[in-house]
Every structure is written in C-alpha cells, then in structure tokens.
Scaffold this active site. Structure first.
Site, PDB file in Angstrom:
ATOM      1  NE  ARG A  17      -8.411  -0.132   5.835  1.00  0.00           N
ATOM      2  CZ  ARG A  17      -8.153   1.171   5.847  1.00  0.00           C
ATOM      3  NH1 ARG A  17      -8.419   1.873   6.925  1.00  0.00           N
ATOM      4  NH2 ARG A  17      -7.638   1.770   4.795  1.00  0.00           N
ATOM      5  CD  GLU A  71     -13.036  -5.762  -1.756  1.00  0.00           C
ATOM      6  OE1 GLU A  71     -11.807  -5.998  -1.773  1.00  0.00           O
ATOM      7  OE2 GLU A  71     -13.887  -6.658  -1.543  1.00  0.00           O
ATOM      8  NE  ARG A  84      -7.405   1.498  -5.940  1.00  0.00           N
ATOM      9  CZ  ARG A  84      -6.262   1.777  -5.372  1.00  0.00           C
ATOM     10  NH1 ARG A  84      -5.269   2.260  -6.075  1.00  0.00           N
ATOM     11  NH2 ARG A  84      -6.083   1.576  -4.084  1.00  0.00           N
ATOM     12  CG  HIS A 107      -0.061   1.864  -9.282  1.00  0.00           C
ATOM     13  ND1 HIS A 107      -0.322   1.509  -7.978  1.00  0.00           N
ATOM     14  CD2 HIS A 107      -1.160   2.566  -9.694  1.00  0.00           C
ATOM     15  CE1 HIS A 107      -1.515   1.963  -7.615  1.00  0.00           C
ATOM     16  NE2 HIS A 107      -2.037   2.614  -8.634  1.00  0.00           N
ATOM     17  CB  SER A 140      -8.534  -5.974  -3.343  1.00  0.00           C
ATOM     18  OG  SER A 140      -9.168  -4.737  -3.574  1.00  0.00           O
ATOM     19  CD1 TRP A 162       7.331   6.604  -2.739  1.00  0.00           C
ATOM     20  CD2 TRP A 162       6.856   6.943  -4.910  1.00  0.00           C
ATOM     21  NE1 TRP A 162       8.518   6.651  -3.425  1.00  0.00           N
ATOM     22  CE2 TRP A 162       8.260   6.856  -4.763  1.00  0.00           C
ATOM     23  CE3 TRP A 162       6.339   7.151  -6.189  1.00  0.00           C
ATOM     24  CZ2 TRP A 162       9.146   6.979  -5.837  1.00  0.00           C
ATOM     25  CZ3 TRP A 162       7.210   7.283  -7.252  1.00  0.00           C
ATOM     26  CH2 TRP A 162       8.596   7.192  -7.078  1.00  0.00           C
ATOM     27  CD  GLU A 188       3.477 -13.161  15.700  1.00  0.00           C
ATOM     28  OE1 GLU A 188       3.441 -11.984  16.095  1.00  0.00           O
ATOM     29  OE2 GLU A 188       3.065 -14.122  16.383  1.00  0.00           O
ATOM     30  CG  ASP A 193      -2.108   0.892   1.078  1.00  0.00           C
ATOM     31  OD1 ASP A 193      -2.318   1.445  -0.024  1.00  0.00           O
ATOM     32  OD2 ASP A 193      -2.853   1.068   2.066  1.00  0.00           O
ATOM     33  CG  LEU A 252       9.612 -17.028  -3.574  1.00  0.00           C
ATOM     34  CD1 LEU A 252       9.494 -17.121  -2.058  1.00  0.00           C
ATOM     35  CD2 LEU A 252       9.947 -15.602  -3.991  1.00  0.00           C
ATOM     36  CD1 TRP A 298     -12.932  -5.853  -9.596  1.00  0.00           C
ATOM     37  CD2 TRP A 298     -12.186  -5.057 -11.547  1.00  0.00           C
ATOM     38  NE1 TRP A 298     -12.286  -6.869 -10.268  1.00  0.00           N
ATOM     39  CE2 TRP A 298     -11.826  -6.403 -11.460  1.00  0.00           C
ATOM     40  CE3 TRP A 298     -11.815  -4.329 -12.685  1.00  0.00           C
ATOM     41  CZ2 TRP A 298     -11.118  -7.068 -12.463  1.00  0.00           C
ATOM     42  CZ3 TRP A 298     -11.113  -4.978 -13.693  1.00  0.00           C
ATOM     43  CH2 TRP A 298     -10.775  -6.333 -13.577  1.00  0.00           C
TER      44      TRP A 298
HETATM   45  C1  FPP Z   1      -1.991   0.064  -3.432  1.00  0.00           C
HETATM   46  O1  FPP Z   1      -1.521   1.391  -3.391  1.00  0.00           O
HETATM   47  C2  FPP Z   1      -1.414  -0.664  -4.565  1.00  0.00           C
HETATM   48  C3  FPP Z   1      -2.132  -1.289  -5.557  1.00  0.00           C
HETATM   49  C4  FPP Z   1      -3.581  -1.335  -5.602  1.00  0.00           C
HETATM   50  C5  FPP Z   1      -1.462  -1.919  -6.684  1.00  0.00           C
HETATM   51  C6  FPP Z   1      -0.241  -2.712  -6.356  1.00  0.00           C
HETATM   52  C7  FPP Z   1       0.552  -2.877  -7.562  1.00  0.00           C
HETATM   53  C8  FPP Z   1       1.884  -2.814  -7.658  1.00  0.00           C
HETATM   54  C9  FPP Z   1       2.800  -2.674  -6.514  1.00  0.00           C
HETATM   55  C10 FPP Z   1       2.469  -2.873  -9.005  1.00  0.00           C
HETATM   56  C11 FPP Z   1       3.193  -4.090  -9.380  1.00  0.00           C
HETATM   57  C12 FPP Z   1       2.726  -5.371  -8.893  1.00  0.00           C
HETATM   58  C13 FPP Z   1       3.048  -6.545  -9.455  1.00  0.00           C
HETATM   59  C14 FPP Z   1       2.660  -7.802  -8.780  1.00  0.00           C
HETATM   60  C15 FPP Z   1       3.790  -6.636 -10.727  1.00  0.00           C
HETATM   61  P1  FPP Z   1      -2.574   2.572  -3.474  1.00  0.00           P
HETATM   62  O2  FPP Z   1      -2.772   2.941  -4.890  1.00  0.00           O
HETATM   63  O3  FPP Z   1      -3.820   2.193  -2.738  1.00  0.00           O
HETATM   64  O4  FPP Z   1      -1.816   3.707  -2.712  1.00  0.00           O
HETATM   65  P2  FPP Z   1      -2.472   4.890  -1.848  1.00  0.00           P
HETATM   66  O5  FPP Z   1      -3.132   4.235  -0.664  1.00  0.00           O
HETATM   67  O6  FPP Z   1      -1.303   5.721  -1.452  1.00  0.00           O
HETATM   68  O7  FPP Z   1      -3.430   5.624  -2.728  1.00  0.00           O
END
Ligand code: FPP
Length: 247
Positions: free
Chosen positions: A191, A64, A68, A34, A62, A22, A204, A17, A128, A66
């Site tokens: 969460r 959820e 966005r 991302h 997730s 960022w 943990e 997250d 892995l 969708w």
């Molecule tokens: C949550 O941050 C992040 C996501 C919903 C996407 C995660 C995806 C990646 C890390 C890209 C690459 C992944 C793979 C597996 C190749 P957010 O957008 O909710 O951040 P915010 O809470 O600051 O808005």
C-alpha cells in the site's frame, strides 16, 4: 534486447514498516522494534550518501499514527528526539542536509526545537537531501498546496488559469527535490498509505517482506539492483524508450 538501465535512482522514498512485528517475533516490546529500526535508517542513509543518491525521503510518522496507543506515540517522539540528538553531528560531517516535512507544530516543543536545530546545522550541506516525513500525509500536502494557491488567487497575485501541475508541485513539501524514482515499502504490505500521493505518479514501486529492522545495506542494494533492471516508459512504448537510449 536488454532494457536494463544502470542508472541509480535520484530520489528514493521509503515506508519503513514492520518494526512492531520484528519486536513481537522476539517477544520484545514494540518500542524495541522502533529502536532497532533506527539502525536500518543509519545504514540506508549511509548507503545513499556513498552512492551519490540525491534525495532520500523516509516516512517516520504518518498523520494517522496518532491513533496508536498514547504510550507508543510518546515513545516514538522520545526516539526521534534521541536519534536527532545522537545523529546530528554525524549527518553534518557526512554533508547530509536534513529537513522534516509535515505538520510539526503538533510535536512536543522540545522535539520541534531539536528539529529546527538540526535543520539549521545542516542547511548548507550539499550532499544527500534527507527528508523525514513526520506527521505527514499526502492528502494534507495537496490540500495545503491548494490553500496557498487559493490565497494567491484571492489577493490577485495569481490567475486561475495559471494553476498548472507545475505550479501546484511547487507548493508541495518536496518541491525542491526531483519526484521519487523508487519507492520501497518493507514489512510485506503493498500500500501507499497516504504517503507522497502526488509525487509517486510515475515512481517504480518495490515491496518486500523484509521487516524494517532487518532491512540493512544488502536489502537496500537489492532494491537498487531491481530498480536498475526496470524500464521506465512514462507513457511511451518500450520501443520508443529503447530507441531514445541509442540516440
Ligand atoms: C512502522 O512500523 C514504523 C513506524 C511507525 C515508525 C518508524 C520509525 C523508525 C524506523 C524509527 C526511527 C526513525 C527515524 C527517522 C529516526 P510498525 O510499528 O507499523 O510495524 P508493524 O506493522 O510490524 O506493527
């Protein structure tokens, strides 16, 4: 007495997250966050491989998510596709076995095909076990497991009394890896957000304010070190755990 155990987790599960924040901090579009997050994915996958951690599950999208903006969802799909294209050979070379968990039929066909290709390429790798949760939800996982068991009961293959916790676990998406020992969530929220609801029962939990694109090797190592200092009791007393360790 020091209750620290030097044992590393066998399975780490992560909610990545903070990508959006960022990017916002840098006046960049969310997409840039991302994209930067994929570097953290690479670093953590490498760290797990090198340290002999058995499984790593990453929450990439997730059920959820969708909700966005359509543009962001489209860009995330594009990013997953590109990341799979770019990383497939490296994952294979590093003996990583990749499997995507979740309802993939909702994804663009091109992405589904790519996922299938990388899964097939890495299927026999013994290093892995990398699991990417995409269009995944913990409640969905439990419901689909119940549906499978109900079908077995309906056609007379299974007695109702034979439905045990173990039996249900076997129908979940991560049945073939141990339950996570360590759960990490970056980005400051505390969460579970409908991630591995069943499997996190004794895990943990580690929460950090570090935003995912800043979560590199060092931050991951810190989480592992924190984990090794915890005493896992699984319902027993601290004294019982200490006694068992000396036996
Ligand atoms: C949550 O941050 C992040 C996501 C919903 C996407 C995660 C995806 C990646 C890390 C890209 C690459 C992944 C793979 C597996 C190749 P957010 O957008 O909710 O951040 P915010 O809470 O600051 O808005």
């Amino acid at each position: 007495m020091n209750s620290a155990s030097s044992k590393l987790p066998q399975h780490v599960a992560i909610i990545m997250d903070g990508n959006g924040r960022w990017a916002k901090k840098r006046l960049l579009p969310r997409y840039a966050g991302h994209q930067a997050g994929t570097d953290s994915v690479r670093q953590v996958v490498q760290a797990c491989s090198e340290q002999g951690i058995q499984a790593l599950t990453l929450f990439a999208f997730s059920s959820e998510n969708w909700r966005r903006p359509e543009r962001e969802v489209g860009m995330l799909m594009e990013l997953f596709l590109n990341a799979l294209q770019r990383e497939a050979n490296r994952l294979h070379k590093n003996n990583v076995q990749l499997l995507v968990i979740g309802e993939r039929t909702a994804f663009p066909t091109k992405l589904q095909d790519k996922i299938q290709h990388v899964e097939a390429l890495t299927a026999h790798n013994t290093g892995l076990k990398l699991r990417i949760a995409a269009n995944y939800g913990g409640r969905w996982d439990i419901v689909q497991a119940c549906q499978t068991l109900a079908e077995q009961v309906q056609c007379g293959q299974l007695e109702v009394d034979a439905i045990t916790q173990e039996r249900l676990s076997q129908q979940l998406n991560l049945a073939e890896v141990p339950e996570p020992d360590l759960f990490i969530r970056t980005g400051g929220e505390q969460r579970i957000s409908n991630f591995l609801l069943w499997q996190l029962a004794y895990t943990e939990l580690y929460f950090t304010d570090v935003l995912w694109p800043d979560f590199g090797r060092d931050a991951f190592q810190q989480a592992l070190t924190d984990f090794t200092s915890r005493q896992r009791r699984f319902g027993r007393t601290g004294e019982q755990v200490e006694q068992q360790k000396t036996c």
